[in-house]
Motif scaffolding. Structure first.
Motif, short mmCIF file in Angstrom:
data_model
loop_
_atom_site.label_atom_id
_atom_site.label_comp_id
_atom_site.label_asym_id
_atom_site.label_seq_id
_atom_site.Cartn_x
_atom_site.Cartn_y
_atom_site.Cartn_z
N LEU A 14 0.83 -1.21 0.00
CA LEU A 14 0.00 0.00 0.00
C LEU A 14 0.86 1.26 0.00
O LEU A 14 0.52 2.25 -0.64
N HIS A 15 1.98 1.22 0.70
CA HIS A 15 2.91 2.36 0.67
C HIS A 15 3.45 2.56 -0.73
O HIS A 15 3.48 3.69 -1.24
N LEU A 16 3.87 1.47 -1.37
CA LEU A 16 4.38 1.55 -2.74
C LEU A 16 3.32 2.12 -3.68
O LEU A 16 3.60 3.02 -4.47
N LEU A 17 2.10 1.62 -3.56
CA LEU A 17 1.02 2.09 -4.42
C LEU A 17 0.67 3.55 -4.17
O LEU A 17 0.31 4.28 -5.10
N THR A 18 0.77 3.98 -2.93
CA THR A 18 0.51 5.38 -2.60
C THR A 18 1.54 6.29 -3.27
O THR A 18 1.17 7.29 -3.90
N VAL A 19 2.81 5.94 -3.15
CA VAL A 19 3.86 6.73 -3.80
C VAL A 19 3.66 6.69 -5.32
O VAL A 19 3.77 7.72 -6.00
N HIS A 20 3.32 5.53 -5.85
CA HIS A 20 3.06 5.39 -7.28
C HIS A 20 1.93 6.35 -7.71
O HIS A 20 2.05 7.06 -8.70
N GLY A 21 0.86 6.37 -6.93
CA GLY A 21 -0.26 7.25 -7.22
C GLY A 21 0.12 8.72 -7.15
O GLY A 21 -0.29 9.52 -8.00
N VAL A 22 0.92 9.09 -6.15
CA VAL A 22 1.38 10.48 -6.03
C VAL A 22 2.17 10.87 -7.28
O VAL A 22 1.95 11.94 -7.86
N LEU A 23 3.07 10.00 -7.71
CA LEU A 23 3.88 10.31 -8.89
C LEU A 23 3.02 10.47 -10.14
O LEU A 23 3.26 11.36 -10.96
N HIS A 24 1.99 9.64 -10.29
CA HIS A 24 1.07 9.81 -11.42
C HIS A 24 0.38 11.17 -11.35
O HIS A 24 0.25 11.86 -12.37
N LEU A 25 -0.04 11.58 -10.16
CA LEU A 25 -0.70 12.89 -10.02
C LEU A 25 0.24 14.03 -10.40
O LEU A 25 -0.21 15.09 -10.83
N LEU A 26 1.54 13.80 -10.23
CA LEU A 26 2.53 14.83 -10.55
C LEU A 26 3.01 14.75 -12.00
O LEU A 26 3.94 15.45 -12.38
N GLY A 27 2.36 13.88 -12.78
CA GLY A 27 2.66 13.84 -14.21
C GLY A 27 3.58 12.74 -14.66
O GLY A 27 3.90 12.64 -15.85
N TYR A 28 4.04 11.89 -13.77
CA TYR A 28 4.91 10.78 -14.17
C TYR A 28 4.07 9.66 -14.75
O TYR A 28 2.91 9.46 -14.36
N ASP A 29 4.67 8.90 -15.65
CA ASP A 29 3.98 7.78 -16.27
C ASP A 29 4.99 6.68 -16.56
O ASP A 29 6.20 6.89 -16.42
N HIS A 30 4.48 5.52 -16.96
CA HIS A 30 5.37 4.39 -17.24
C HIS A 30 4.94 3.66 -18.50
O HIS A 30 5.12 2.45 -18.63
N ALA A 31 4.40 4.40 -19.45
CA ALA A 31 3.94 3.80 -20.70
C ALA A 31 5.12 3.40 -21.59
O ALA A 31 5.06 2.40 -22.29
N GLU A 32 6.18 4.17 -21.56
CA GLU A 32 7.37 3.90 -22.37
C GLU A 32 8.49 3.42 -21.45
O GLU A 32 8.56 3.82 -20.29
N PRO A 33 9.40 2.60 -21.97
CA PRO A 33 10.48 2.06 -21.14
C PRO A 33 11.30 3.12 -20.41
O PRO A 33 11.63 2.96 -19.23
N GLU A 34 11.62 4.22 -21.08
CA GLU A 34 12.40 5.28 -20.43
C GLU A 34 11.60 5.94 -19.30
O GLU A 34 12.12 6.22 -18.22
N GLU A 35 10.30 6.18 -19.55
CA GLU A 35 9.43 6.75 -18.51
C GLU A 35 9.32 5.79 -17.32
O GLU A 35 9.34 6.22 -16.17
N GLU A 36 9.21 4.51 -17.62
CA GLU A 36 9.09 3.50 -16.56
C GLU A 36 10.35 3.49 -15.69
O GLU A 36 10.26 3.46 -14.46
N ARG A 37 11.53 3.52 -16.31
CA ARG A 37 12.78 3.54 -15.54
C ARG A 37 12.82 4.76 -14.63
O ARG A 37 13.20 4.67 -13.47
N GLU A 38 12.45 5.93 -15.19
CA GLU A 38 12.48 7.16 -14.40
C GLU A 38 11.48 7.09 -13.23
O GLU A 38 11.85 7.35 -12.08
N MET A 39 10.24 6.73 -13.53
CA MET A 39 9.20 6.72 -12.50
C MET A 39 9.48 5.67 -11.43
O MET A 39 9.39 5.95 -10.24
#
Length: 186
Positions: free
Chosen positions: A112-137
């Motif tokens: 749940l902690h991991l998912l919360t941070v993941h959700g926060v990053l999505h709200l801030l505009g991060y994504d993981h659709a592309e391999p480079e974006e995924e590595r960054e996020m």
């Protein structure tokens, strides 16, 4: 920073730790203290409905993020006319997270902690659709989680130390000063 949490999942979850990790992530990302975030915990049926309605994908998922405003990291709390930034909503599904945590070999709370941070990053505009974006996020997500755990562990060590100090001081007495007790018997 205002973080509202509503547990509609039917699963007992230590909500204060979810808020804590969200606040930690937002602080690490230098989000304005005027920001507002909502976190909702839902059951599998509600998550499946949201997943189908908004992502056009069947079945439940672990986390969904619904950005409210376009986040502007350049906006400062002391700038003219700045008001609260409504970041949006993070929706978590503890039942889904429990199954995912078992597969990953860690606790449901860690998931749940991991998912919360993941959700926060999505709200801030991060994504993981592309391999480079995924590595960054995912790299950023892992760093924030590691820093959170380190800070949490250090806080626990400090609390334990204070408790031990209080026990020692309690045995001596806070009003006792060296040499102020009864004179030793001869």
């Amino acid at each position: 920073m205002t973080i509202e949490i509503a547990n509609e999942s039917g699963v007992a979850v230590p909500e204060e730790t979810i808020v804590s990790v969200a606040r930690f992530a937002l602080d690490k990302m230098s989000v304005s203290q005027l920001a507002e975030l909502s976190i909702v915990l839902v059951d599998l049926d509600v998550m499946a409905d949201l997943h189908e309605r908004w992502m056009d994908l069947p079945g439940p998922t672990d986390v969904m993020s619904f950005p409210m405003d376009e986040y502007d990291s350049a906006r400062r709390p002391d700038s003219a006319g700045s008001g609260p930034a409504l970041l949006g909503d993070i929706v978590l599904c503890p039942a889904f997270a429990r199954d995912q945590a078992k597969k990953a070999g860690h606790s449901t709370l860690d998931e749940l902690h991991l998912l919360t941070v993941h959700g926060v990053l999505h709200l801030l505009g991060y994504d993981h659709a592309e391999p480079e974006e995924e590595r960054e996020m995912f790299g950023l997500q892992n760093r924030i989680l590691a820093q959170y755990r380190e800070a949490r562990d250090e806080d626990e060590r400090a609390k334990t130390q204070r408790s031990m100090d209080d026990k020692v001081l309690g045995a001596v007495g806070l009003d006792d000063e060296p040499g102020s007790g009864p004179a030793p018997a001869n």
